[in-house]
Scaffold this motif. Sequence first.
Motif, short mmCIF file in Angstrom:
data_model
loop_
_atom_site.label_atom_id
_atom_site.label_comp_id
_atom_site.label_asym_id
_atom_site.label_seq_id
_atom_site.Cartn_x
_atom_site.Cartn_y
_atom_site.Cartn_z
N CYS A 155 6.61 3.30 11.37
CA CYS A 155 5.90 2.43 10.72
C CYS A 155 5.03 1.29 10.25
O CYS A 155 4.03 0.81 9.80
CB CYS A 155 6.89 2.01 9.52
N ALA A 215 12.77 8.93 5.94
CA ALA A 215 12.23 7.78 4.56
C ALA A 215 13.17 6.73 3.80
O ALA A 215 14.39 6.95 3.38
CB ALA A 215 13.23 8.71 3.05
N CYS A 231 1.24 -1.24 0.10
CA CYS A 231 0.07 0.10 -0.11
C CYS A 231 0.55 1.08 0.20
O CYS A 231 0.43 2.55 -0.13
CB CYS A 231 -0.85 0.27 1.35
N GLY A 232 1.81 1.22 0.77
CA GLY A 232 2.87 2.35 0.43
C GLY A 232 2.62 3.19 2.07
O GLY A 232 3.57 4.08 1.61
N LEU A 233 1.65 2.96 2.52
CA LEU A 233 2.06 3.84 4.12
C LEU A 233 2.94 4.16 4.61
O LEU A 233 3.03 4.84 5.03
CB LEU A 233 0.45 3.64 5.36
N CYS A 234 4.01 2.50 4.74
CA CYS A 234 4.97 2.87 5.37
C CYS A 234 5.96 3.86 5.01
O CYS A 234 6.05 4.44 5.86
CB CYS A 234 6.07 1.10 6.00
N TRP A 235 6.37 3.76 3.40
CA TRP A 235 7.00 4.54 2.64
C TRP A 235 6.23 5.84 3.07
O TRP A 235 7.69 6.71 3.16
CB TRP A 235 6.59 4.51 1.39
N ILE A 236 5.17 6.37 2.94
CA ILE A 236 4.75 7.76 2.83
C ILE A 236 5.09 8.18 4.56
O ILE A 236 5.74 9.58 4.78
CB ILE A 236 3.50 7.90 3.07
N TYR A 237 4.98 7.00 5.47
CA TYR A 237 4.96 8.06 6.73
C TYR A 237 5.97 7.80 7.28
O TYR A 237 6.69 8.98 8.40
CB TYR A 237 4.24 6.94 7.85
N CYS A 238 7.25 7.03 6.79
CA CYS A 238 9.01 6.78 7.61
C CYS A 238 9.46 8.69 7.63
O CYS A 238 9.88 9.02 6.46
CB CYS A 238 9.15 6.29 6.68
N TYR A 276 8.81 -3.62 -0.62
CA TYR A 276 9.45 -2.79 0.60
C TYR A 276 10.17 -3.21 1.09
O TYR A 276 10.06 -4.74 2.88
CB TYR A 276 8.15 -2.43 0.93
N CYS A 285 1.12 0.41 9.29
CA CYS A 285 0.55 -1.08 8.64
C CYS A 285 -0.37 -1.41 9.09
O CYS A 285 -0.42 -2.01 10.26
CB CYS A 285 1.98 -1.19 8.51
#
Lengths: 388, 97
Positions: free
Chosen positions: B80, B57, B47-54, B67, B84
């Motif tokens: 993250c 980066a 879903c990419g949420l961890c990528w957005i929230y970290c 991921y 998730c």
Amino acid sequence: MKRLGLSGNYAVAYAVKMADVDVIAAYPITPQTTIVEKLSDFVANGELDAEYVNVESEHSAMSACVGASLTGARVFTATSSQGLAYMHEVLFMASALRTPIVMTNVNRALSAPLNIWNDHSDAMAERDSGWIQLWASSAQEALDTTIEAFKIAEDVLLPVMVNIDGFIVSHTYEPVTLPDEGEVKRYIPSKPLTNRLSPRLAYSVGVVGPPEYYYEMKYQAVDAMERSRQRIKEIEADFNRRFGKDYKDINAYYMEDAEYALLAMGSMTGTARVVAESLRRRGERAGVVSIRWFRPFPFERLAEILEGVRGIGVMDRAVTPGGPSNPLFVDVASGLYGMAERPVLQSFVAGLGGRDVSTDEFGMMFSKTKEAARSGRAGPCIYVGLRE
Amino acid sequence: MSKRRLKGWKEIPMGGMVTEPGSSVEFDVSAWRTFKPVIDQSKCTKCGLCWIYCPEAAIVIKEDGRYEVDLTFCKGCGICERACAPRAITMVKEESA
Ligand code: SF4
Ligand code: SF4
């Protein structure tokens, strides 16, 4: 040249207008308020094209000044006492980030008890903040020093605080000669500072400085302050030449053959001079030393002036409770430590919280200093005019 | 971190400005961590949420779409894990990992 009747505060406002500042961010506080009040008039009337930022506190005022200054804008603010104390942490950032901000500090006592009158405890508490501190003791000197301050700040890239005594200088009206506006423009041309933030030149400021870097970054500002000694001298000489003045780091009165002298900062030196003159008429070899630059402290020239003087009474308008002595005394004593034949130093505290210091009290200080000079021994600090 | 010669006060840009963008890539924060995120690829929906929230980066998307965590820059904050939804990320104590 125009001659106007101006208070010390209005004289500062005229200087800031002539310096054609870009940004003013300030919060009102007595006895400074009329400076920024006058400047807001100038901006509202279209006489000064500047961004006037109304903030909710002095902490924000200084923060806005730092940000604006980093973009290369010419920046001004003014404060007093609690306001300066509230800026405390940002003052250190302003100097370490090398922002050439000019600020008038209208000296006022720190609470408690709440007191709006003059003493020097506000500025002395910011002694180590890395700001250049200049002291002016009349409305004319306040105007001239403020103009110089912009030149100094932008040359050495350090912030400059110009101190004037609350009410005694800030609210007293005096005849003030405005310098020629064109000459002021030539002295401090509004040129964008290089190496400042812009859309074309991006960088990060106010970053973390871990132990491997903090020390070096801090030392840069220490070095700038040290180098400023020579630059301020040159910038002041240029000012004196252009405007026909005679400003220096230390004003020495009757010091050529003085046996003893009183040393102070700000407006108190005026009364000291009057009393010294009457002592001179009675054949006394009394002198007066007025410190104009407190940071950088001109200790080498002080030692030259005091060569052969046997006793100095140092008048502090602030206290350092529990210290070996009070702030100005400490600087004078450590500054003179390297002299082969040091004068005896007698410490005085006077005028706290706006208490008047009478000519009789100055007479007493001169005679105690003479006693110390003759006996070669100084007594403990004398709190002038204190009721038991 | 590699042992480099540190710059002296005359070489550092005035006021400690950082004049080069992206200099945080030189800063290894792995020692800050007590817990590190471990991604269970079988539960990950990409879903990419961890990528957005970290905030660092530190979540990287591999060429095959997986991921992963770049442990040089992960400070172990656990954001993250909270982000998730299918609970594919578990914070695992460093020494037991
Ligand atoms: S623990 Fe924090 S820093 Fe590490 S990957 Fe997760 S969100 Fe990023
Ligand atoms: S938040 Fe969870 S499910 Fe979404 S990409 Fe990251 S690990 Fe996969």
